[in-house]
Scaffold this active site. Structure first.
Site, mmCIF file in Angstrom:
data_model
loop_
_atom_site.group_PDB
_atom_site.id
_atom_site.type_symbol
_atom_site.label_atom_id
_atom_site.label_comp_id
_atom_site.label_asym_id
_atom_site.label_seq_id
_atom_site.Cartn_x
_atom_site.Cartn_y
_atom_site.Cartn_z
ATOM 1 N N ASP A 17 4.040 4.264 6.700
ATOM 2 C CA ASP A 17 3.422 4.354 8.090
ATOM 3 C C ASP A 17 2.119 3.576 8.639
ATOM 4 O O ASP A 17 0.946 4.298 8.322
ATOM 5 C CB ASP A 17 3.855 5.227 9.736
ATOM 6 C CG ASP A 17 3.506 5.132 10.799
ATOM 7 O OD1 ASP A 17 2.232 5.044 10.651
ATOM 8 O OD2 ASP A 17 4.610 6.234 11.753
ATOM 9 N N CYS A 35 -32.257 -29.723 -2.391
ATOM 10 C CA CYS A 35 -32.947 -29.343 -3.197
ATOM 11 C C CYS A 35 -32.599 -27.368 -3.433
ATOM 12 O O CYS A 35 -32.438 -27.083 -2.667
ATOM 13 C CB CYS A 35 -33.986 -29.821 -4.289
ATOM 14 S SG CYS A 35 -35.789 -28.998 -3.100
ATOM 15 N N ASP A 68 -0.103 7.183 7.468
ATOM 16 C CA ASP A 68 -0.007 7.510 6.349
ATOM 17 C C ASP A 68 -1.287 6.689 5.919
ATOM 18 O O ASP A 68 -1.212 5.580 4.835
ATOM 19 C CB ASP A 68 1.127 6.670 5.722
ATOM 20 C CG ASP A 68 2.622 7.363 5.385
ATOM 21 O OD1 ASP A 68 2.185 8.895 5.855
ATOM 22 O OD2 ASP A 68 3.131 6.562 5.954
ATOM 23 N N ASP A 90 7.490 6.300 2.347
ATOM 24 C CA ASP A 90 7.481 6.984 3.275
ATOM 25 C C ASP A 90 8.909 6.698 3.516
ATOM 26 O O ASP A 90 9.494 5.803 3.843
ATOM 27 C CB ASP A 90 6.238 6.576 4.396
ATOM 28 C CG ASP A 90 6.799 7.629 5.202
ATOM 29 O OD1 ASP A 90 6.687 8.895 5.756
ATOM 30 O OD2 ASP A 90 7.066 7.170 6.717
ATOM 31 N N CYS A 92 -35.750 -26.537 -1.359
ATOM 32 C CA CYS A 92 -35.610 -26.128 -0.049
ATOM 33 C C CYS A 92 -34.294 -24.391 0.782
ATOM 34 O O CYS A 92 -34.984 -23.831 1.321
ATOM 35 C CB CYS A 92 -33.820 -27.290 0.076
ATOM 36 S SG CYS A 92 -35.458 -29.015 0.576
#
Length: 803
Positions: free
Chosen positions: A696, A100, A700, A507, A103
């Protein structure tokens, strides 16, 4: 003697067996465990727990024989524990004994009050707890002991158990659906007789028998097959949410109750057939959703099956077989021909050949040299080899791929969050419209039966099933399709971002070009005095230009003298500086030399590497780099879908212009440092553009981090996994095209699904409110709308000619 309740667990026992509290005769305990937990909560100020559970009973503290020290073992840490960005430890546990909300409250409070625990959150639906803690303050074994001390137990969350759960869930849905379909078919046959009797005449006794038969078949459909809707409605109301399950269960239940009224002597017509059809049709839609999720799990199983469960390790010349989870970094592993590598590592022998199609999709074998990376799940297609493990299985490439897939399938695109919010309000509005319909029809006609049936039809026909399924089903299919092509979206939201992208920055080196530079021309011959200096300087960098110059020197000259340079400094985006016997050495591009006021007097359309000594150019190298396979096709595709395509490179203007022109790129930025690239990406985003960056993964990294979607290429699967938002395992440019095709098609179908569900509701709700639809037809119509959304999503994989 009379029974009394245990003060902790609330269970009743005979007073003679209870443990009495010395200080308070009104406090009783059934066992020492309950007494211990009671005092623990009281001492920690958590005794309000008993107010929260009210009159509910709870299980007595679990008796656990296992020693918690196993949670501190190195093998456990490697398999289950992760490290957060803040340096804390994180683990997923399943808490046993929770039943529940009280708990959950108790466990979270106790853990939050424990020194060293940074975060503790528990999911009530599956009792899965995420614990983040500081290992320097508290070991995991003490965390487990804390959980056990309050009467619960914990064990590690294991995804294999979740796979079993997914299979069991599919089986459960199938059984429920099969029973519903069987009962509904029988009701339909009975209905043939019932509706025929309306026209040809039927005795009251016969009609009563028909009602009883329909009642017998409809009851298990509602209360067994339809139990999942009652359960979903209960948890929805518990969390103050009006969901689809509430609409289905309330519509079917009201119809069932009214039909019972007719069965036991009331006037009117029974609608047991509608009860069965409502549950059956909606359950079919639910089952298709479960199948989709199970198929996604099957995709992960297929990937995970690439790794064997054990491996052969070699220690002091002796071979032995060990389980997968026992492999540690530094172990030497042997892989025979046809066997699969279990973990990532580096090759020890001279050469090897591996089939990496399980990761990249590339069918051609990959040649490996000493020191090359061996990836988990790849097949040795050459001779027997040995390699050194550099990762355990938990951190190996293949396991990371599975983890990414799991995270992607668990995540949601932004459009789904928006749809879910709309669905919540939608359900409330439908309930309001249904009540208004009932009141209106009852007031206008005075016919309670008609008013009830029409309002039930409104509830059933307007269920937001299609709206709720519109996004997740399409996302699920899109992610699974991408995985089959060697593409991994780290989160489902990147499908939406990718589809909305209007700018792509690429790139040059290693992305558009092969990244394998070769020396095309040398301006001056090298003397024996300068050769060792240039070689030592080029050896100080891993940049493709330096590596190409170094390789050229190795091929052209033999017995190059080794010299030691001092103060080697990497000048970002420009080259290298170093000292040798107080002489300044420079190696790099024109910018590097211009900073030192060195006159170049040299122009070229190619990449140029200058070597200067004490302010004078000694030699210059012209280098060229071939285009990558598929580069022209990629740019043509990106231009064809009206994206802004920009090439960003650190190379000079002339080289950038030549490469851009050769592949069809109209816009480019040259002579950019890594920081300049990142700033350029940021400026594009400030203009309101959604930016995809392809570059890269190492050089990069900063620019990739600034983009909306990052794709790393040319650095192997392990680097791509670390820095990419969309992981391309086969390192091909065609995969970028596939990424756009899949994401754009998936998002297109998500929007189609939402449009279909909204159009459906706009048309059908007024029709139902007008009384033209009975519950049976409403259920069929609603289910068909869900099936339409699911079927439309299945079309995602059908490529159109335009791509």
């Amino acid at each position: 003697m009379s029974n009394v309740k245990c003060t902790h667990c609330q269970l009743e026992f005979d007073e003679s067996v209870m443990i009495l509290e010395k200080d308070d005769p009104n406090v009783h305990f059934c066992c020492n465990g309950c007494q211990g937990v009671y005092h623990l909560l009281k001492d920690d100020g958590l005794d309000s727990f008993y107010e929260k559970i009210g009159k509910n009973t709870i299980a007595p503290p679990l008796v656990v024989d296992n020693d918690s020290s196993s949670f501190d073992m190195e093998s456990f840490k490697q398999r289950y524990i992760k490290t957060t960005a803040d340096g804390f430890s994180s683990v997923d546990l399943v808490i046993e004994g929770i039943h529940c909300a009280a708990c959950i409250w108790l466990n979270e409070k106790v853990l939050a009050n424990t020194e060293g625990i940074v975060e503790a959150s528990i999911n009530f639906t599956n009792n899965k707890a995420k614990i983040i803690w500081d290992e320097e303050t508290i070991p995991l074994s003490k965390v487990i002991d804390t959980i056990r001390s309050i009467g619960y137990n914990a064990y590690p969350y294991d995804r294999s158990k979740e796979d079993i759960k997914a299979s069991e869930n599919k089986k459960d849905y199938f059984i429920r659906m099969a029973i519903a379909v069987f009962a509904s078919m029988n009701i339909m046959m009975i209905d043939v007789a019932k509706y025929a009797g309306f026209f040809t005449g039927m005795k009251e006794e016969t009609l009563q028998l028909v009602h009883i038969a329909e009642f017998i078949f409809a009851t298990p459909v509602l209360f067994y097959s339809g139990w999942i809707f009652f359960k979903g409605a209960y948890f929805g109301l518990k969390n103050k949410i009006v969901n689809m399950d509430l609409l289905v269960s309330s519509g079917a239940t009201l119809t069932y109750i009214y039909s019972l009224y007719v069965l036991f002597g009331g006037s009117g017509h029974s609608y047991f057939d509608s009860v069965a059809m409502i549950i059956t049709f909606v359950l079919v839609g639910k089952y298709l959703e479960v199948i989709g999720k199970k198929n996604a799990v099957d995709t992960m199983d297929k990937i995970r099956s690439q790794v064997p469960h054990e491996a052969t390790i070699v220690e002091d010349g002796i071979k032995r077989v060990v389980p997968l989870d026992s492999i540690e970094i530094g172990y030497i592993l042997e892989v025979k021909t046809g066997e699969k590598a279990t973990v990532d590592g580096v090759l020890i022998g001279s050469t090897a050949t591996f089939d990496e199609s399980s990761l990249s999709g590339e069918s051609l074998p990959v040649e490996k040299q000493t020191g090359d990376t061996i990836y988990s799940g790849t097949i040795n297609s050459g001779q027997v080899i040995r390699y050194t493990a550099t990762k355990n299985y938990a951190n190996s490439t293949l396991n990371n791929i599975v983890t990414l897939l799991e995270d992607a399938l668990a995540s949601k695109p932004k459009i789904e969050d928006t749809t879910n919010e709309v669905s919540k309000y939608f359900s409330v509005i439908i309930l309001f419209l249904a009540m208004a319909t009932f009141v209106g029809w009852n007031w206008m006609t005075g016919d309670f039966e008609k008013a009830l049936i029409v309002s039930i039809s409104v509830v059933v026909i307007a269920c937001p099933c299609a709206l709720a399924l519109a996004t997740p089903i399409a996302s699920l299919i899109g992610i699974s399709w991408a995985a089959q092509k060697g593409l991994l979206f780290k989160e489902a939201k990147f499908i939406e971002t990718f589809a909305k992208a209007d700018a792509v920055v690429l790139d040059k080196t290693g992305t558009i070009t092969q990244g394998k530079l070769t020396v095309k021309n040398v301006t001056h011959p090298l003397s024996n005095e300068h050769l060792p200096l240039l070689y030592a300087l080029s050896d100080g960098s891993n940049h493709p230009v330096s590596l190409a110059v170094k390789k050229y020197l190795q091929n052209e000259y033999s017995d190059i003298e080794n010299v030691e340079l001092e103060k080697i400094e990497q000048v970002q985006g420009k080259g290298l500086k170093a000292l040798y016997n107080e002489s300044l050495l420079l190696g790099g591009n024109s910018k590097l030399l211009q900073e030192q006021n060195i006159n170049i007097g040299f122009e070229s359309d190619y990449t140029v590497y200058h070597f200067a000594l004490n302010g004078k150019i000694v030699v210059s190298f012209e280098l060229e780099d071939g285009l990558k396979e598929g580069a022209k096709e990629l740019i043509a595709y990106l231009n064809g879908i009206d994206l802004d395509v920009i090439m960003a490179t650190g190379d000079n203007e002339k080289v950038a212009s030549r490469v851009a022109k050769s592949v069809g790129i109209k816009h480019f930025k040259a002579e950019l440092s890594p920081i300049d690239k990142a700033n350029y990406i940021a400026s594009l985003k400030e203009e309101g553009k959604k930016v995809v960056m392809v570059g890269d993964g190492i050089n990069d990294a900063l620019a990739l981090s600034k983009s909306d979607v990052a794709i790393s290429m040319g650095n192997g699967a392990d680097v791509a996994l670390a820095v990419s938002d969309v992981v391309i395992l086969n390192n091909s440019l065609q995969a970028i095209v596939d990424s756009f095709v899949i994401s754009r098609r998936t998002f297109k179908f998500i929007k189609q699904n939402l449009a279909l569900s909204l159009i459906y509701n706009v048309i059908t709700i007024p029709v139902a409110m007008a009384g033209f639809v009975i519950p049976l037809v409403a259920a069929l119509s609603m289910s068909l709308s869900s099936l339409l959304v699911v079927g439309n999503s299945m079309r995602i994989k059908i490529k159109d000619n335009k791509r």
